[in-house]
Enzyme design. Sequence first.
Site, mmCIF file in Angstrom:
data_model
loop_
_atom_site.group_PDB
_atom_site.id
_atom_site.type_symbol
_atom_site.label_atom_id
_atom_site.label_comp_id
_atom_site.label_asym_id
_atom_site.label_seq_id
_atom_site.Cartn_x
_atom_site.Cartn_y
_atom_site.Cartn_z
ATOM 1 N N HIS A 1 62.895 33.893 -58.154
ATOM 2 C CA HIS A 1 61.743 34.230 -57.302
ATOM 3 C C HIS A 1 62.150 35.213 -56.213
ATOM 4 C CE1 HIS A 1 57.928 33.128 -55.101
ATOM 5 N NE2 HIS A 1 58.660 33.616 -54.102
ATOM 6 N N GLU A 2 63.279 34.929 -55.568
ATOM 7 C CA GLU A 2 63.749 35.827 -54.518
ATOM 8 C C GLU A 2 64.170 37.184 -55.082
ATOM 9 O OE1 GLU A 2 63.468 35.369 -51.348
ATOM 10 O OE2 GLU A 2 62.600 33.397 -51.683
ATOM 11 N N GLU B 1 53.549 36.478 -53.879
ATOM 12 C CA GLU B 1 54.177 35.220 -54.278
ATOM 13 C C GLU B 1 53.868 34.889 -55.733
ATOM 14 O OE1 GLU B 1 56.377 33.424 -52.484
ATOM 15 O OE2 GLU B 1 56.228 35.124 -51.118
#
Length: 333
Positions: A182-183, A230
Amino acid sequence: MAACAPPGLLSGPALPRQLVAFRCYWTPKLSSSSSSSRRPWRRHVVVVTAASARASPAVARGLDADDFRHPLDKQNTLLLRAVPGLNDMGKALLGPVSEQVMVLQNIGSSVLVSPNQLPDLHQLLVEAAKLLNTEAPDLYIRQNPVPNAYTLAINGKKPFIVVHTSLVELLTRKELQAVLAHELGHLKCDHGVWLTFANILTMGAYTVPGFGMVAGFLEEQLYRWLRAAELTCDRAALLVVQDPKVVISVLMKLAGGCPSLADQLNVDAFLEQARSYDKAASNPVGWYIRNAQTRELSHPLPVMRAREIDEWSRSQEYKTIMQKMLQLGLNEV
């Protein structure tokens, strides 16, 4: 949310409040307009600087960020790029001192992961970066009781990810790799500039002379983009772990999990909870309440993210990307 920890043995120096932008990783954050005083929220936060890392030409070929970027991310990014001078304004509110403080703070109070230091975590990062066809940043593990992870990308410096020890304790190794992916998605998609500007708003940009009117005008649009970004990075997590239940389990644990309950949590039940939320919000009153509940958050609600990633995992778009990764050899780690 817990307040920011006061300076202590491992907390590092205080950061210049007007020069630093920050964001929380999984926990939704209220916009500053939700407070009538427009004062910055003192939260357990992380820093993202005005510049973001880009993949080098050697790794840019192959899987592209736009292959998995969420449609709302694409749409809202175009709208932000149409705002003249937005990037320059973000940089003007930051400075080299704040950048250096944050670099030294993390180097001085965290453990740098490497092949010789926490090698299992290092391998998770390397594998995730390979699958996303991007360069692996540095990874630091930091002692902190609040489950969190964040990414920093600073002008001319190698970006790095920081993961809190409590998050490591909460997740399985595969779930932790989903967080790292995700990062990496933020870096792959070049999210840094807009993350910086959006988080300046929550840091009290309304108090900067001449900036309050601009901040008020942009705030809703920036928070809409943050929520979409996100969703894009949740997709990056799925491309790496290749199991939607792993990503959904991370969301579920961060919504209401702890190590002692982890083995009793049920992903299918959480998905059913997400569907019940959609049903409850399907009438006009529910629709209005849902929008009021989410419009001032930096992150979508966990149940909404779970439903989104579940649906995308069954889409033709996801299958096509996975086939492309197979052809490029990116699924071999």
